[in-house]
Write an enzyme that holds these catalytic residues in place. Structure first.
Site: not given
Lengths: 950, 484
Positions: A550, A625
């Site tokens: 990430d 996200d």
């Protein structure tokens, strides 16, 4: 429980420090954190450039044509700076175009490691040459490349048709490197000539005669005096961040015209429809990998990844433009009419109706060189093959990774993991992977475990292994600056961190607080990183632990636009040059680590958020996200379709939405949609209430269970699609126009999609939906409802009433899809299970399909050719299985359990023929649905057999 | 021969401990199963009867045909357990994974028989402790039934003992609860009596004050109120003087012996003393400081008897109070004093009524938890659970956060007293207020055993208490009855 508070405290600390984005409850992106074109000085300079005639002229006397390469100097008549054009005809109907400064002050960055190799070339031959330009042949057919000298432009023609023009609008621009005005020109010219001599040592391309060089240099200096300085060329400030720009302006730009084209696609990642919009009224599409907090939909803003590949499509032809540049890039798209930009030598060769539609595309990047691959198709599948030949194909994922993934920020401790795992068994929902986010580490020190909550990671992993399940743990590329942290100490002592502009280790803020950023562009760094995944280096790791990268844009909480300063240093290059590559390198090194730890035997699985062209070779991506909103569910379809078009097939969106709380209806719909998208993972933000599938009442649990089970039943088909994606570069999840390229009605559809060629899915993405309108393409084709087996004609808009349990899915008439209908706890448990074949007959009474089987997790399919690949054909009332790959071998325990023939007729007898003889099979025919079910052929899935209907 | 209903057989993954269903019956079942299995050993273990319980074997007798148990279809007997699903109800494939809705019977000799989903047959995971679910031999499953049986029997027996012990403790707690309840009721009555006494007196005082005010207006202005006392030291001295028997507390008698009415030096009534001490029962130094000492300092209504005062000197009085208070001032002081006493008493009554109105279980077995707090340290946090009041979390850095205030019993209908809910704690950052759910588990001690935060700011605690024991036993008994 404790770590939550900790992370919150950290956040508060960031807030106090004035850093962490805007977390104050505003539910959309804070646009002021990210640059508009106007705020990015080169974008502004480039975009305000006039549409006058191009100042560039080809100096035909400098033309050199070797077997497959043409070189030619271009000169800017305004400043006399010369550029070097290289043209290549590549194998597979592609043309490569490179433009660099003939004699740059310093060398300019050329993107390494993205192409799988030096693309093989084909001979280029000159057809004609005169003062106006040259005509080159691009092969045996009518393909020609017309080069116009004054102004410089290139046209690719097929017969009398112009396919694509380069610099047709004269927007070629090349900000040559120049000495800083306030430094002594002598010093800089000394440096410049040093660079030249270094460059000459390594380059064979610049062995020009010295005479030409001198004139060029003289002209250049003369020209420079006339060059105007514009603000932002030597320093640029955004918010409180100063970009020192020691090398000054360096941007490049080129335009492409696509006559007859009204639909262009690609250039992900944007939260945008599948078909790209014109950008005249707003900002261009931006490609600059950024950690965007709560991104907005239908917006050209940059997101986490960038693939600079654009596809054009009309009913005649599909083409692609691959702009190989890793710096900040913007793409302007405008609609035009073809006649307006056609000029010069090409008019001798081709005509275009002046009112024909045209799409103009213009690319501009902050640094580097122009390196463009023009993929000429003509079919969509040709473009996929062409692009795959350049950057490689989708990695072939372990079969289990195509199952369902259960993720959350965060599963708190080993007991939590055990309880969630048990919950799946209790509610009889299959899953393959449970994920651990950042809180599992010791203070966000990756490769470590929180001692209190995960004291015995191997026990936990063994517990999962006992259920034949697996785990993914996060490993981010920011490294906590802490002298007690082994990873940090080693990277520092090996001097492998990215440097700041002053030569110290670059430091930024991220989850652990102050962090260093390993220089993944350095092969030594990648090799060391890969070695950290060895079982004895990564404590607590086991074979069933995989990795998630990430924050690899990279995300720097206190950096400009939440990323790294452009004047940070990677070896000899600025971050400016390599930015969009960083994420690719992180995933590359991680995947290599997972391969190495198994001695090269096991296929890796790595999920990444940031990506670039070529990232498909290293694993899966997700759309970052997102939020628990219907709009985000809906946009997951075009976002993954766009990625699939540019090679990245293994795509998914966080099921349920990352931010905010989904209501049960949204959650159910998201599971239903995710079950039919390539990467199927539920994920949730730390602040959200728990949302494991069984927490919304028995009815919703049942709906989610059903969606997940549909996914598992189709795993053989998914696996086969990924095998094809891996072999050919074809997308797994694809827009309808890819399979129906001449059906204009499909060109803008992005609320439904195809999986491979044979399944059409139209997920329900509207709240309270009573029905969906499904476009079933194909004149003279038929489609079968995958649940009711009802038959529908193609070439129609079909209204399908829906209930909460509906997932509108249709199987194409003429296809055979293998399923495993025995649903187990995980995909691995299904390994030896038998197949049910769904044979959907075409109106002609035929069908075909495939079956692909291997061990599901090693490279043996490739290295030792251990796999089964068979063709299944139904014609003349007989269904047979024949080998597609004579030189491969694999033994499977799976067999053929059942055959469903959709759209069939009642036979009087059904006979199975194998090498051992024949026997009759039981069957039943449902006249209401026209489904013939043949019981238990019982043959091994790897063998030759025929089933005859009489 | 078959004494239990099969439908109620447990799933294999249910453990004996907390499911609240099985134990007593099981211990009996072991014997039954063992006996039956031995009798029926004659015709066991052909493929055809795999995955079938004894009770159902009669439906699977070797014949020409097999009738699906739902009656929907007749198939050749050959097709029973042939790894192809024919019956809609899955009944033709009890021993394979062919039917989606099928179930496989684990005999589990030596442990407890159970059903598993068909999908767990031959999936490479050992589910039955006798390993019978993995009959394709791809996976080796050791027979662990005997061990498990022994373990579970031992665990069950231990648990039963613990429950018995817990029940014993619980009976004591109920007894204690009865007297605590009585005591509190008496307290309430006392307070109510005091309250009405005070109210009567207050009326009288009000009248007197009105008169005094009229007088005062004529005579002089209002004096400033006295400065605050010097605190504990003097208070302790006075307390020491008053505490004649030196037992660390003041009784009504002791106060009557040392304190008199300010105006007329008359002795105080029992009620007056009780009110001055803020309630019945002896007062320790702390309570004295909070009640009577304040009245003495205020010098509005009572004073130390002259003979004692001689020893002590005035209790740190300022010059203003040394001046003889006027009648009006005295009246006002008295009135205020009375009103304060009234308020205090009312508040106490309110508190007590609240305490008494709380539900402490069917036999008030949870009353003993009232007023207590239980702590548990997890990592760097100290959790504190005060039943019927509140829950807090205190970090090692010192900040204390409320995790919720007592709301209600939140157990399911059949066990209402198995869970407590606390709501409306400190709000979460960007989120709702914190809440805590407490589950009560039978134990021989009362202790906070576990704290979790599965969702941020939603806490789950486990409290062990003997008072939770009966519920478990009832559940067991019910389970037993339904199985027998």
């Amino acid at each position: 429980m404790a770590t939550f508070i900790l992370s919150r405290l950290e956040m508060v600390w960031f807030l106090v420090a004035g850093v962490l984005l805007v977390l104050n409850g505003v539910r959309a992106v804070d646009r002021s954190n990210f640059k508009t074109c106007d705020q990015s000085s080169f974008c502004k300079r480039m975009r305000t450039m006039g549409l006058d005639q191009s100042p560039y002229r080809a100096i035909l006397e400098t033309l050199e044509l070797s077997d497959s390469r043409l070189t030619l100097q271009l000169i800017n008549d305004n400043n006399k700076v010369r550029l070097l054009l290289e043209l290549y005809r590549l194998q597979g109907n592609m043309t490569r175009l490179k433009i660099n400064e003939l004699k740059p002050l310093r060398s300019r960055f050329e993107v390494p490691d993205v192409l799988v190799g030096e693309p093989p070339t084909k001979p280029l031959s000159m057809v004609s040459r005169d003062e106006a330009g040259v005509v080159l042949s691009l092969g045996t057919d009518a393909h020609q490349l017309v080069l116009n000298a004054r102004p410089f432009r290139l046209d690719i023609v097929e017969g009398a048709r112009v396919l694509l023009s380069v610099n047709g609008r004269g927007l070629l621009a090349f900000e040559h490197l120049r000495p800083r005005k306030d430094t002594l020109s002598k010093i800089s010219s000394t440096v410049g000539s040093m660079w030249d001599s270094i460059k000459n040592m390594f380059s064979s391309n610049t062995q020009k005669d010295s005479e030409g060089e001198e004139t060029t240099e003289g002209a250049q200096e003369e020209g420079e005096e006339r060059e105007e300085e514009e603000p932002g060329m030597w320093e640029e400030t955004f918010k409180s961040h100063v970009d020192s720009k020691p090398n000054g302006p360096s941007s490049i730009s080129l335009d492409f015209s696509l006559p007859g084209v009204e639909h262009v696609y690609g250039i992900p990642e944007h939260a945008e429809n599948l078909r790209l919009k014109t950008t005249d009224k707003g900002d261009p599409y931006r490609l600059y990998n950024l950690d965007v907090f709560q991104y907005e939909l239908y917006n050209p803003m940059a997101l986490y990844g960038a693939v600079p590949v654009l596809l054009s499509h009309n009913a005649q032809r599909t083409m692609g433009i691959f702009w190989l540049n890793a710096a900040e890039t913007w793409v302007d798209i405008s609609a035009n009419t073809a006649g307006k930009t056609l000029s010069g030598k090409v008019l001798d060769h081709a005509q275009v109706p002046s009112d024909a539609p045209q799409t103009d595309v213009r690319w501009f990047s902050e640094s580097g060189i122009i390196d463009v691959f023009i993929m000429l198709g003509p079919k969509p599948s040709d473009v996929f093959t062409q692009y795959a030949s350049l950057t490689g194909t989708q990695s072939f994922p372990p079969l289990s990774t195509l199952g369902y993934h259960q993720c959350r920020w965060n599963y708190n401790d080993q007991e939590d993991v055990r309880a969630v795992d048990a919950g799946f068994d209790e509610h009889d929902i299959p899953y393959d992977f449970i994920w651990l986010d950042i809180e599992h580490t010791d203070g966000k020190r990756y490769f470590t475990w929180d001692a209190a909550n995960f004291p015995q990671p191997r026990d936990m992993l063994r517990g999962l292994q006992d259920k034949r399940r697996k785990m993914v743990a996060i490993v981010d590329p920011h490294i906590k600056v802490d002298s007690g942290y082994r990873i940090h100490n080693e990277i520092r002592s090996r001097n492998l961190y990215v440097k700041d502009k002053d030569g110290g280790n670059y430091e930024g803020w991220c989850w652990p607080g102050t962090a260093g950023y390993p220089d993944f562009t350095d092969p030594e760094m990648r090799a060391w990183w890969a070695s950290m995944f060895a079982y004895d280096k990564y404590e607590g790791s086991m074979e069933n632990l995989y990795t998630w990268n990430d924050m690899n844009e990279p995300s720097v909480f206190n950096g400009p636009e939440v990323t790294m300063h452009k004047d940070a240093i990677h070896g000899t290059w600025e971050h400016r040059d390599v930015h969009n590559l960083y994420g690719l390198y992180v995933q590359m090194a991680t995947a290599e680590g997972l391969i190495q730890r198994s001695g090269g035997v096991e296929r890796p699985f790595v999920l990444t958020r940031a990506f670039f062209a070529g990232s498909q070779r290293y694993g899966a991506v997700w759309t970052g996200d997102n939020a628990a909103e219907w709009g985000h569910l809906k946009i997951s379809i075009p976002m993954c379709l766009s990625l699939g078009l540019v090679g990245i097939s293994f795509c998914g969106a966080d099921v349920g939405g990352f931010f905010k709380n989904p209501g049960p209806e949204l959650l159910v719909r998201w599971y239903q949609t995710g079950a039919y998208q390539p990467f199927f993972r539920a994920h949730a933000h730390l602040d959200t209430p728990r949302r494991e599938p069984w927490l919304f009442g028995p009815q919703n649990t049942a709906l989610i269970r059903d969606a997940v089970r549909q996914r598992y039943a189709l795993l053989p088909y998914w696996y086969q699609l990924f095998y094809h994606a891996h072999r050919t570069g074809e997308p797994v999840m694809r827009p309808l126009w890819v399979e129906y390229p001449q059906d204009v009605a499909t060109f803008t559809i992005d609320d439904q999609f195809l999986l491979g060629r044979h399944l059409l899915v139209h997920p329900v993405t509207e709240q309270g939906s009573q029905g969906v309108s499904v476009y079933l393409p194909g004149v003279g084709e038929v489609w079968y409802d995958a649940h009711t087996f009802r038959r529908h004609d193609g070439d129609q808009n079909l209204f399908v009433p829906v209930t909460l349990s509906s997932i509108p899915v249709f199987q194409r008439g003429g296809s055979i899809i293998p399923r495993k209908v025995r649903i187990r706890r995980s995909s691995t448990c299904m390994e030896n299970d038998p197949y049910t074949l769904y044979v959907a007959l075409s109106p002609q009474g035929t069908a075909d399909g495939e079956i692909y089987i291997d061990d599901g997790h090693t490279f043996n399919y490739d290295r030792q050719k251990q796999f089964i690949h068979r063709r299944l054909t139904f014609a003349n009332s007989s269904l047979s299985s024949s080998n597609l790959s004579a030189d491969s071998q694999f033994t499977t325990a799976s067999w053929i359990e059942r055959v469903l023939i959709l759209g069939g007729q009642e036979p009087s007898a059904v006979t199975l023929r194998t090498a051992d003889g024949s026997r009759s099979l039981e069957f039943e025919f449902d006249a209401a649905t026209s489904v013939l079910t043949i019981h238990k052929p019982g043959v091994n899935a790897g063998s030759d057999w025929t089933v005859l209907l009489q | 021969m078959v004494l239990f209903k099969e439908v109620l057989l447990p799933k294999c993954n249910e453990s004996g401990g907390s499911s609240g269903y099985l134990p007593l019956a099981l211990i009996m079942q072991y014997h039954i199963v063992v006996a039956v299995a031995i009798c029926s050993a004659v015709f066991v273990d052909s493929r055809k009867i795999r995955g079938i319980s004894l009770a159902y074997r009669k439906f699977y007798k070797e014949k020409k045909t097999f009738l699906c148990l739902d009656g929907s279809k007749i198939i050749p007997f050959d097709q029973v357990n042939d790894d192809y699903c024919d019956c809609l109800d899955g009944s033709d494939e009890p021993g394979t994974a062919a039917c989606l809705n099928g179930r496989f019977y684990c005999t589990n000799l030596g442990f407890r028989p159970c059903y598993i989903q068909s999908s767990r047959v031959n999936d490479g995971i050992c589910d039955c402790c006798d390993g019978s679910d993995e009959h394709d031999k791809r996976t080796r499953c050791p027979n662990t039934c005997r061990n498990l049986g022994q373990q579970e029997r031992a665990a069950l027996e231990a648990e039963m003992r613990a429950v018995d012990d817990g029940m014993h403790l619980k009976r004591q707690l109920i007894k204690e609860g009865v007297s605590m309840w009585q005591e509190k009721q008496n307290q309430l009555k006392d307070l109510q009596r005091i309250l009405s006494g005070l109210q009567t007196k207050l009326e009288a005082h009000r009248k007197r004050k009105l008169e005094a005010d009229a007088h005062q207006a004529k005579v002089m202005g209002v004096l400033k109120s006295p400065g605050d006392g010097a605190g504990g030291k003097t208070a302790a001295r006075i307390f020491g003087q008053l505490d004649i028997n030196k037992d660390g507390s003041l009784t009504v008698d002791e106060v009557q012996a040392g304190v008199v009415n300010l105006q007329d030096d008359r002795s105080l009534t029992e009620e007056e003393v009780t009110a001055l001490l803020g309630g019945p029962g002896p007062a320790d130094l702390f309570r004295f400081q909070q009640t009577l000492w304040r009245s003495l300092q205020a010098a509005k209504k009572v004073k130390i008897k002259a003979d004692l005062r001689g020893d002590l000197g005035p209790p740190n009085e300022g010059p203003a109070t040394r001046a003889a208070p006027s009648a009006a001032r005295q009246g006002e002081a008295n009135l205020k004093e009375m009103e304060e006493a009234l308020e205090t008493t009312r508040a106490e009554i309110g508190n007590l009524e609240k305490v008494l109105s709380t539900d402490y279980g069917s036999s008030r077995e949870f009353l003993y938890l009232q007023g207590q707090c239980f702590q548990l340290v997890v990592y760097e946090y100290t959790y504190s659970l005060c039943p019927f009041s509140h829950v807090t979390q205190k970090s090692s850095t010192g900040a204390e956060v409320s995790l919720g205030k007592w709301r209600y019993w939140a157990g399911p209908q059949e066990h209402p007293y198995s869970r407590m809910e606390f709501e409306d704690g400190a709000p979460c950052w960007q989120g709702p207020p914190r809440t805590t759910l407490v589950t009560l588990t039978c134990g021989t001690e009362t202790a906070l055993k576990r704290v979790r935060e599965p969702t941020k700011c939603q806490y789950i605690m486990e409290l062990w208490t003997p008072s939770a024991c009966e519920q478990q036993r009832e559940a067991r008994r019910r389970g037993v009855h339904s199985e027998l």
